[in-house]
Structures are given as structure tokens and as C-alpha cells.
Design an enzyme around this catalytic site. Structure first.
Site: not given
Length: 431
Positions: A18, A49, A189, A207
Site C-alpha cells: 500500500v 525498516r 496473495g 474492524k
């Protein structure tokens, strides 16, 4: 304080599926975004990272010193796409306390520490936006937060996890086992290498907590959500659902109970084919809202993926940047109500209860008696020979009854000698 003619300077934390899409949109659609905001949106740094090449993104933007990026005085807006609780929590709080507005897609963080973040934002008079935290590209947070704020929402239910919806859809459509459907989802995926958060319902529960908080103007945390995943759903369950003209979906359900408390749960549920949520296929998500004045509304679309989720993130970025340019903050958290959380055992639903029982006279009568003693009314019964020829397979659909009563019936039957095993309990929506 307004920004004058200065650009809105943006720091991005995380550059995965994203985040990389968000970065590219900020860079490649700069002119369009400038026209919509009224000032340039300038991406000044990307916290990661490890610094690795991302096609189309200037390597000079990357830094592994994420706290320093957040602390920069020239940053106006921080986008958090790291995920998880820490260090995301510390970084967002540092950004807010530094006077920066934030945009996040972090449902786990908001479901567990939302109150802390919202309170900090209110004290600093900055924005917190999180449209991408629930249902990917589907605009559901803003309708609950703004469009329906003048109405009284009575229920929110939906399919908010694309991985589980894909798995269950494969089990219905192609008659594959749960394990085979999961392996296919991982190959495509849709599912992570460790799919626990999805298939055990934890992602959907986070959520659900966010949706319930918005819908009912109260604070609901992940710990308040009754949660059951789909890992135990079998081919027999799928066949039983189809015989009842239903499909099984993992539903997040939030509603106001008769006593005024808020019921929030995530459960595999038999959904009648006539219900709008029954037709949501593949990895798509959908959220169904019931309210006093607007009536019934449904929102559907891609629930995950880089581009769809980036669309939701950028919508929030533009809104927060517009506010920044004007020198204002948008409406914050609306949590004036404290109705309390419904005891999960008292939440009522219709149920499908299946079990293998002794194939002899009197068994059905004893099962019916046990249900009657607990106030569970039978709506329909189906019986067939159990696989392997040992006993009979009994499937009972109930009228609406408290969850605790149904579970107590099952416990009683398991201890009574008539039930041989393989007990399944599934909720039935809209019965």
C-alpha cells in the site's frame, strides 16, 4: 495556523504494497492533488525498516531513522502504513503531540488504542483520519462519521475480510476443502503465510470494533468483540447451508440490543441467498447499514490490495491537507454515549445446530425436550444417515434464541449419551 502559500509537507511511514502505491500517487499525480488541496503536497521522506529500491520512487526519500522523520518540524502530515501496535503507536502519538495531523490504515492499533490516539489529537487540535482501516477502498468510515451523523444507526453488519470471503466462496463455488481454499488464497496473495489473523476472525473483529464505535458513538475495543473464525467450517456445513438456500459468510455484526447495550461480534453465519450480502463473491467486501431514517444502505467494493487501499488513504490525505491549509481540524471522535457492551451469551440469533446422534426411537424427542427446557424453539429439522453408517446426522434450525441458551443445550446433549459427536453450531442471518 494556516500555511499561507507553503506546500503541505508529508511524511510516509511504511512502503510496502500500500505504501509504495501511496508514494507513487503523491509523486505522479502531484498536479491533480495540488488542484484539489489548493497547495502542493510534498512528500519529504519515507520511513522504512530497510532501504531497498522501489521503482519510480527517489531513493533519497528513504530513511531508516523513522522517529527523526516524524519529529521533523517542517512535516505537516504523517501517513502511517506500518501496521501492528508498536512502534506505530509511539510514532503516531509523537506526530500528534508535535502538532501534525495523521492518516492511518492501522485497524489493530485503533481497535486497541483508539481512545488514546483520539484524545491526543483533540488536545493537539489535529486530525486523525482512517478510512483505509476498514474495508479497503469502500468509503464506509466517512459515511458513518459524517453522512449519517444526524441519523440513528441501529445495526452495521458486513463482510470486512477479503481473505475469508474468498476461501468461503471457493468452498461453495468449487466444492473444495477449507485447507485447499486457503492454499489457493495464499498462492494468489489474498492470504499471508501466517493467515491466523484472517481465518480466526481477529482482523474482522478489529474492524467491527471501529465500526461499532462510529455507528453508536461509543468506545468499543477489540476485547469487547465476540470472535469466531472460519477454520472449523467444513464441507458438510457448506452443503447444509446450500440445502437451506444459504451461503456461509464471516460476518461482523454490530447492533443495539433491546436493553440499549451494544452487541458486537464476528461469526461464520449462514446468509440466505436473498440477502444482499450473500452475493458478495471472491475477495470483495461489503457493509450493510440499517438506520432509522435512511433505512437500509449497502457499500461494496475491493476490500484490500495496494491500489484500492491507497485510494482510501489518499482521500484522507487530501481532506487532512485541506484542513491544514485552512488552519482548522475536522470533527474528531464522537463518543458521547456509554451504553455498555451486551453480554455475548444474551445476544439473540437464529441457529443451525447439527450433530451426529444415535439412530434409534426417542432421540429426536429428547433433543426437542432439551431445547424446550432452555427456551430454544425449533423452526425446522433435517435428518439423514451419518457418513460411515454410524448413527444419524441431525440438523436443527432454531428460531431466535440467546446464544447462551443454545450453547447450554449443546452442552447438555453432549453429556446425555444421545449425541455421538461432530456438533456444529452456526448462526443464521435474518431468520
Amino acid at each position: 495556523m494556516t500555511l499561507g502559500d507553503a506546500p503541505v509537507r508529508v511524511a510516509l511511514l511504511g512502503c510496502g504494497v500500500v505504501g509504495s502505491q501511496v508514494a507513487r500517487i503523491l509523486l505522479e499525480q502531484a498536479d491533480d492533488l495540488r488542484a484539489r488541496v489548493g497547495r502542493p503536497l510534498e512528500l519529504v521522506g519515507i520511513g522504512v525498516r530497510r532501504t531497498t529500491d522501489r521503482p519510480g520512487i527517489d531513493p533519497a526519500l528513504f530513511t531508516t531513522d523513522v522517529p527523526s522523520l516524524v519529529a521533523r518540524e517542517d512535516v505537516d502530515l504523517v501517513i502511517e502504513l506500518i501496521g501492528g501496535i508498536n512502534p506505530a503507536r509511539e510514532l503516531l502519538l509523537a506526530a500528534i503531540q508535535g502538532g501534525k495531523s495523521v492518516v492511518t490504515a492501522n485497524k489493530a492499533l485503533l481497535a486497541q488504542h483508539g481512545a488514546e490516539i483520539y484524545d491526543a489529537a483533540a488536545a493537539a487540535d489535529v486530525d486523525v483520519y482512517y478510512e483505509a482501516a476498514v474495508a479497503g477502498a469502500i468509503p464506509i468510515i466517512r459515511p458513518l462519521r459524517e453522512s449519517l451523523v444526524g441519523d440513528a444507526v441501529t445495526a452495521v453488519k458486513g463482510i470486512v475480510n477479503g481473505t475469508t470471503n474468498y476461501i468461503l466462496d471457493q468452498m461453495h463455488t468449487h466444492k473444495v476443502s477449507f485447507s485447499d481454499a486457503l492454499a489457493d488464497a495464499q498462492r494468489l496473495g489474498y492470504a499471508e503465510a501466517d493467515p491466523t489473523a484472517d481465518i480466526e476472525g481477529h482482523d474482522a473483529a478489529a474492524k467491527a470494533a471501529i465500526l461499532a464505535s462510529l455507528a453508536f458513538h461509543t468506545r468499543v475495543t477489540l476485547d469487547d468483540v465476540a470472535c469466531e473464525g472460519i477454520s472449523s467450517v467444513t464441507a458438510d456445513d457448506v452443503r447444509a447451508a446450500e440445502s437451506m438456500r444459504c451461503v456461509i459468510k464471516l460476518l461482523a455484526q454490530c447492533s443495539v440490543s433491546p436493553d440499549g447495550t451494544v452487541a458486537v461480534g464476528v461469526h461464520p453465519t449462514m446468509v440466505p441467498l436473498e440477502h444482499p450480502l450473500a452475493g458478495i463473491r471472491g475477495a470483495y467486501n461489503a457493509v450493510f447499514i440499517e438506520s432509522v431514517n435512511a433505512g437500509r444502505l449497502m457499500f461494496m467494493g475491493p476490500g484490500a490490495g495496494g491500489s484500492p487501499t491507497a485510494s482510501a488513504v489518499l482521500g484522507d490525505v487530501v481532506t487532512a491537507a485541506r484542513n491544514r491549509v485552512r488552519g482548522v481540524a475536522g470533527h474528531g471522535e464522537s463518543a458521547y454515549s456509554t451504553p455498555g457492551i451486551t453480554d455475548p451469551s444474551s445476544v439473540a440469533s437464529a441457529y443451525y445446530v447439527a450433530m451426529t446422534v444415535r439412530d434409534e426411537p426417542g432421540v429426536l424427542s429428547r433433543v426437542a425436550d432439551a431445547m424446550a427446557r432452555r427456551g430454544v424453539s425449533i423452526a425446522a429439522v433435517r435428518q439423514e444417515q451419518a457418513s460411515g453408517g454410524s448413527g444419524a446426522r441431525l440438523g436443527i434450525t432454531t428460531h431466535r434464541a440467546p446464544d447462551g441458551n443454545v450453547r447450554a443445550v449443546v452442552d447438555e446433549l453432549l453429556g446425555g449419551g444421545d449425541v455421538l459427536g461432530d456438533v456444529r453450531v452456526l448462526r443464521v442471518e435474518g431468520a
